[in-house]
Design a protein around this motif. Structure first.
Motif, PDB file in Angstrom:
ATOM      1  N   MET A 123       0.851  -1.171   0.000  1.00 49.27           N
ATOM      2  CA  MET A 123       0.000   0.000   0.000  1.00 49.27           C
ATOM      3  C   MET A 123       0.893   1.228   0.000  1.00 49.27           C
ATOM      4  O   MET A 123       1.755   1.382   0.830  1.00 49.27           O
ATOM      5  CB  MET A 123      -0.898  -0.039   1.235  1.00 49.27           C
TER       6      MET A 123
ATOM      7  N   ASN B 165      -2.147   6.234  -1.258  1.00 51.73           N
ATOM      8  CA  ASN B 165      -3.440   5.660  -0.912  1.00 51.73           C
ATOM      9  C   ASN B 165      -3.860   6.040   0.493  1.00 51.73           C
ATOM     10  O   ASN B 165      -5.023   6.273   0.754  1.00 51.73           O
ATOM     11  CB  ASN B 165      -3.411   4.136  -1.038  1.00 51.73           C
TER      12      ASN B 165
ATOM     13  N   ASP C 256      -9.057   0.291  -1.654  1.00 48.23           N
ATOM     14  CA  ASP C 256      -8.698   0.419  -0.244  1.00 48.23           C
ATOM     15  C   ASP C 256      -9.838   1.046   0.567  1.00 48.23           C
ATOM     16  O   ASP C 256      -9.645   1.992   1.322  1.00 48.23           O
ATOM     17  CB  ASP C 256      -7.405   1.235  -0.092  1.00 48.23           C
TER      18      ASP C 256
END
Length: 99
Positions: free
Chosen positions: A1, A5, A82
């Motif tokens: 990630m 994000n 996400d």
């Protein structure tokens, strides 16, 4: 990630973040929220039809499989963007939460 994000995660208030840098994330959140709302409405209508006895056993089975497949696809999309279930429950201000 990536850190990008994390910077564009939906806020805890349930409001959608549509700043220029987080527009993709905010748009994904909005679209998935609308899809989730429609999925819930279809599921409720399906349950009413099942309870009302207006569907055959084959139709009930097909409907159940379709709803399960849609839920799996929604989970995949939430993972891609996400997002969590609570991120789709947007705040409508004085009207309260959407879902």
């Amino acid at each position: 990630m990536s850190s990008t994000n994390l910077e564009h995660r939906p806020t805890k208030s349930g409001r959608i973040n549509l700043d220029s840098e987080g527009a993709e994330q905010g748009l994904a959140q909005l679209v998935l929220t609308v899809i989730e709302l429609l999925r819930e409405l279809v599921e409720r209508q399906a349950l009413r039809r099942v309870d009302g006895g207006t569907l055959t056993e084959v139709e009930i089975e097909k409907l159940g499989v379709s709803l399960m497949n849609l839920e799996v696809k929604m989970d995949e999309l939430k993972d891609i963007f996400d997002l969590k279930d609570e991120d789709l429950n947007i705040d409508l201000g004085p009207l309260g939460n959407l879902l």
